[in-house]
Design an enzyme around this catalytic site. Structure first.
Site, PDB file in Angstrom:
ATOM      1  N   SER A 475     -14.107  -8.150 -38.404  1.00 28.65           N
ATOM      2  CA  SER A 475     -15.273  -7.348 -38.060  1.00 28.65           C
ATOM      3  C   SER A 475     -16.294  -7.446 -39.198  1.00 28.65           C
ATOM      4  O   SER A 475     -16.705  -8.558 -39.529  1.00 28.65           O
ATOM      5  CB  SER A 475     -14.853  -5.904 -37.761  1.00 28.65           C
ATOM      6  OG  SER A 475     -15.895  -5.199 -37.148  1.00 28.65           O
ATOM      7  N   ASP A 582     -14.464  -9.350 -26.661  1.00 24.46           N
ATOM      8  CA  ASP A 582     -14.907  -8.402 -27.681  1.00 24.46           C
ATOM      9  C   ASP A 582     -16.254  -7.794 -27.293  1.00 24.46           C
ATOM     10  O   ASP A 582     -17.243  -8.516 -27.171  1.00 24.46           O
ATOM     11  CB  ASP A 582     -15.038  -9.135 -29.023  1.00 24.46           C
ATOM     12  CG  ASP A 582     -15.246  -8.193 -30.195  1.00 24.46           C
ATOM     13  OD1 ASP A 582     -15.679  -7.053 -29.978  1.00 24.46           O
ATOM     14  OD2 ASP A 582     -14.978  -8.624 -31.330  1.00 24.46           O
ATOM     15  N   HIS A 614     -11.733  -6.875 -29.711  1.00 25.27           N
ATOM     16  CA  HIS A 614     -12.066  -6.730 -31.128  1.00 25.27           C
ATOM     17  C   HIS A 614     -10.786  -6.552 -31.933  1.00 25.27           C
ATOM     18  O   HIS A 614     -10.498  -5.493 -32.479  1.00 25.27           O
ATOM     19  CB  HIS A 614     -13.001  -5.531 -31.304  1.00 25.27           C
ATOM     20  CG  HIS A 614     -13.742  -5.542 -32.603  1.00 25.27           C
ATOM     21  ND1 HIS A 614     -14.647  -6.523 -32.937  1.00 25.27           N
ATOM     22  CD2 HIS A 614     -13.731  -4.680 -33.651  1.00 25.27           C
ATOM     23  CE1 HIS A 614     -15.156  -6.263 -34.122  1.00 25.27           C
ATOM     24  NE2 HIS A 614     -14.612  -5.160 -34.590  1.00 25.27           N
TER      25      HIS A 614
END
Length: 646
Positions: A475, A582, A614
Site C-alpha cells: 500500500s 483492489d 488490497h
C-alpha cells in the site's frame, strides 16, 4: 562470544508463518457461556463455536472461497454476525448465523435494480436493543452511507437517516438514536454536528482543525446519553481522552500524554464508565483510571510478559477475553474470571510457533537529517554476525504506525538471515499531531528521506551491509518501495512493492467513491488533484483548458512525487505484486510501473492475483507470493530460501 551459525537455526517453513492460522479473532457471547473464533475448515477460514461447559467445537459457517475474518456476537446472544466481500472488492455484505440452529441469512442483499456495488458498515449496536443494529449502506448514492435500522429477527431494513458526500460518519446513543454526524470540511478539518432527538435541527458542537481532525473524534456516550467520551487533540499536541458535555460545550480532560496519543480504552460494558486507557510508546502501557479494575490489570499484566489487549467482556463483566502479544511467540488468548481471579488459557493463534527460535524485536530511535526523532523496530537474525543484509519494511497507511509484537514478515526475514528494520516515519500516527503533520505533502519527500536516513543509520551502526539492502512494503509502503528505487536508486539492491500506487495523479482520481468525504484530507496530506467545485462537473477532474496556474503547479508537484515518471532512474530488480480487485490501489497503478520498467529493459517480476484485493487473503496466494519473494531476496541479497536458492 559464541555465535549461532546459519545451519544451527532451522528454517521455519513458510506454511508455519504465512499459512492459515490455527485460531484467531475470538468473540465472547454476552452471557459468557460461549465464544466464537475463526479457524480453518478444509483449508478455508470459517467461524467456529466453543461451548465453555464442554462438548466439541463445531463450525458455524462453511465458506469455500476467500474465508471469513471479521465476526462477532450480536447482543441478543443468539446471532453471530460476519462480514464478507467478493474476492477482495471490499463491498462488504453482512450475514447472521443462528448459533443454535445454524441457520444463516444474508442481511444486506442487493436490491433487484441496484445499479452499483453496495458496501455495508456496522454503525451501532446496544444491549438495550439486542435484536437491532444500525448499519450504513451506500445503496442510494455510491459515495454516501445512509443509516438503516436492521432487525436481526425479521431482517427488516428501514432507512432512518440520509447523508451527503461530506458525511464521514454517524454517532448513535445507547438507545440507537442517531444523535451526531461528522462532516468533512473543505480545509481538511471535521465538524461534529449534534441534535437532541430525531427530526430536531443539527447544531455545531465541535470543530476540529485539519491538524486535529485525524486524531480526534467521539468514542461513545455516557450511560445517560448526555455526555460524550472522546479523543481530542485541541489545545495540546497528542490526543487525550476527554469527557465532553454537548449542552454546555465543556470539555474535561481525563487522561493525556504530551507526546503519545491515547491508543486504547477500556469501558465498563453497561455503565459505560472509562476504566483504563493505554498509550503506545515503544510498547503499549496501560493506565488504570478505575480502582474497581486495578487488581484485574495487575494480575493480567503479571501473568504474561507479552503486551496485554482486552478483546471482549461478558455483559455482567465477570469474564474478560484477553490476549497477550509477544515478539518471539504466538498471540495467546485466555479468559479472565474476575471473581475467581483465574486465567483460563484458550489457545494461541499459531501452535507451530511454540518453541521455535524466533527473533526478538528491539525498539530503537533514529535521528532524521533534520533532527526529528524517529521510533523504529529492529529484528536481527538469530544467527551469524553483523553486518547483515537488511530489508527495510515500510508500513502502509501511511496514517498508522508499526508496533512491537509478533510480526510474521519480521520473523521470516530474520530466520532467512536478514535484519528487518521497521520505521515510524513522519506522518505515522500515535506520536501526536506535530509528528503527523510533518508528513503533509511529503510523500516521496521528507517521508522518504526518513527511510533513507534509517538505512544510513543501520549501516553506520554496523548492522547493515550497505551493498545488500532491499526496500519492501505494501500500500503506502509499496509506494515508498517504488519511490525508494526511483528517487534514491543507489541505496537499494532490490525492491518489493505490494499493491503500491505509482502515479499520484491516477491514484487520487481512482479511489473508491465512498472515500469522497476524505477527499479534502487527501488534498491536504498528499496533494490536490484539481477538480471543478460547482456546476454539472462538480467533483470531476479539470480539463486542461480550465486549469489555473496554481492548478498546474499542483499537477507538476504530483508528477514530481510519482515514481512512475522517474522509472528511468531505476537501477535494481523489482518484484511487484497486485490484487486484481483492489478498490483502493487499482491494478493500473502496478501495470503502469511494470510497463515502464519493461520498456527500459529493466529486471521486473510481476504477479497478479485475480481473486484478491488490497492484500492477499487466500492462503494459496499468500504462500505463492512469499515463495516468490523468498527466491527474489535470496538471489539479490543472499539469504536463505526454503527451496534451496541462495
Amino acid at each position: 562470544m559464541t555465535h549461532r551459525t546459519r545451519t544451527s537455526i532451522p528454517l521455519i517453513p513458510l506454511e508455519t508463518l504465512f499459512g492459515n492460522p490455527d485460531r484467531i479473532a475470538p468473540s465472547l457471547a454476552p452471557d459468557g457461556r460461549r465464544l466464537t473464533y475463526v479457524a480453518p475448515l478444509d483449508g478455508v477460514l470459517n467461524v467456529f463455536l466453543h461451548e465453555r461447559g464442554g462438548g466439541q467445537d463445531r463450525p458455524l459457517t462453511r465458506d469455500r472461497g476467500r474465508g471469513i475474518r471479521r465476526q462477532g456476537w450480536a447482543w441478543d446472544g443468539r446471532h453471530v454476525l460476519y462480514l464478507q466481500d467478493r474476492d477482495g472488492d471490499e463491498n462488504w455484505r453482512l450475514f447472521a448465523i443462528d448459533a443454535g440452529t445454524g441457520d444463516e441469512r444474508l442481511l444486506t442483499p442487493d436490491a433487484p435494480d441496484q445499479a452499483h456495488p453496495v458496501q455495508v458498515q456496522i454503525l451501532a449496536s446496544s444491549p438495550r436493543h439486542p435484536s437491532t443494529l444500525l448499519v450504513g449502506l451506500n445503496r442510494r448514492d455510491e459515495r454516501v452511507h445512509d443509516v438503516y435500522r436492521l432487525g436481526l429477527t425479521d431482517g427488516r431494513l428501514e432507512e432512518i437517516e440520509r447523508g451527503d458526500p461530506t458525511v464521514i460518519g454517524w454517532l448513535a446513543d445507547h438507545e440507537l438514536v442517531v444523535r451526531g454526524r461528522l462532516r468533512s470540511e473543505p480545509d481538511g478539518g471535521t465538524t461534529l454536528l449534534m441534535r437532541d432527538a430525531p427530526g430536531a435541527p443539527w447544531r455545531e458542537a465541535i470543530r476540529w482543525s485539519a491538524e486535529d481532525a485525524p486524531l480526534s473524534g467521539p468514542l461513545r456516550f455516557t450511560e445517560d446519553n448526555r455526555r460524550l467520551w472522546m479523543r481530542d487533540s485541541r489545545d495540546r499536541n497528542a490526543a487525550a481522552l476527554v469527557l465532553f458535555d454537548p449542552a454546555t460545550g465543556e470539555t474535561t480532560e481525563i487522561a493525556s500524554d504530551p507526546e503519545y496519543d491515547v491508543s486504547a480504552t477500556a469501558f465498563h460494558p453497561t455503565r459505560h464508565e472509562i476504566q483504563a486507557v493505554a498509550f503506545t510508546r515503544a510498547r503499549r502501557e496501560w493506565r488504570v483510571l478505575d480502582e474497581a479494575v486495578r487488581s484485574d490489570f495487575e494480575h493480567l499484566l503479571a501473568a504474561d510478559a507479552g503486551e496485554l489487549s482486552l478483546v471482549d467482556r461478558s455483559l455482567d463483566d465477570r469474564l474478560w477475553l484477553v490476549a497477550w502479544t509477544r515478539d518471539d511467540g504466538p498471540v495467546a488468548y485466555a479468559l479472565w474470571d474476575r471473581e475467581a481471579a483465574r486465567v483460563e488459557h484458550l489457545f494461541v493463534h499459531r501452535e507451530a510457533l511454540v518453541g521455535l527460535p524466533l527473533a526478538r524485536m528491539e525498539p530503537v530511535t533514529i535521528d532524521a537529517r533534520d533532527g526529528l526523532s524517529l521510533h523504529a523496530y529492529l529484528t536481527r537474525p538469530p544467527f551469524g554476525e553483523a553486518p547483515w543484509p537488511l530489508v527495510l519494511v515500510v508500513h502502509g497507511g501511511p496514517w498508522v504506525r508499526d508496533t512491537w509484537g509478533y510480526d510474521p514478515e519480521a520473523q521470516w526475514l530474520a530466520n532467512r538471515g536478514y535484519a528487518c528494520l521497521q520505521v515510524n516515519y513522519r506522518g505515522s500516527t500515535g506520536y501526536g499531531k506535530a509528528f503527523l503533520a510533518a508528513g503533509d505533502r511529503e510523500w516521496g519527500g521528507r517521508m522518504q528521506d526518513d527511510l533513507t536516513d534509517a538505512v544510513m543509520w543501520a549501516v553506520q551502526q554496523g548492522i547493515a551491509d550497505p551493498e545488500r539492502v532491499a526496500i519492501w512494503g505494501g500500500s503506502y509502503g509499496g509506494y515508498a518501495a517504488l519511490a525508494g528505487v526511483t528517487f534514491t536508486p543507489g541505496v537499494y539492491r532490490c525492491g518489493v512493492s505490494i499493491v503500491g500506487p505509482s502515479n499520484l495523479l491516477t491514484f487520487l482520481d481512482s479511489v473508491p467513491p465512498y472515500w469522497e468525504s476524505f477527499r479534502a484530507m487527501l488534498d491536504r496530506r498528499v496533494g490536490r488533484l484539481p477538480r471543478y467545485t460547482d456546476g454539472e462537473r462538480a467533483g470531476q477532474v479539470k480539463l486542461e483548458a480550465d486549469l489555473t496556474d496554481e492548478d498546474r503547479r499542483e499537477l507538476e508537484f504530483l508528477r514530481a512525487r510519482s515514481p512512475l515518471f522517474h522509472a528511468d532512474r531505476v537501477r535494481c530488480p523489482m518484484l511487484i505484486a497486485q490484487g486484481a480487485n483492489d478498490p483502493r490501489v487499482k491494478k493500473a497503478e502496478s501495470d503502469q510501473f511494470v510497463a515502464a520498467m519493461r520498456e527500459r529493459g529493466l529486471e521486473i517480476e510481476y504477479v497478479v492475483y485475480e481473486d484478491e484485493g488490497h492484500g492477499f487473503a487466500r492462503p494459496e496466494n499468500r504462500l505463492d507470493f512469499y515463495r516468490r519473494a523468498e527466491r527474489f531476496l535470496a538471489r539479490h541479497l543472499g539469504g536463505r530460501c526454503e527451496e534451496g536458492t541462495g
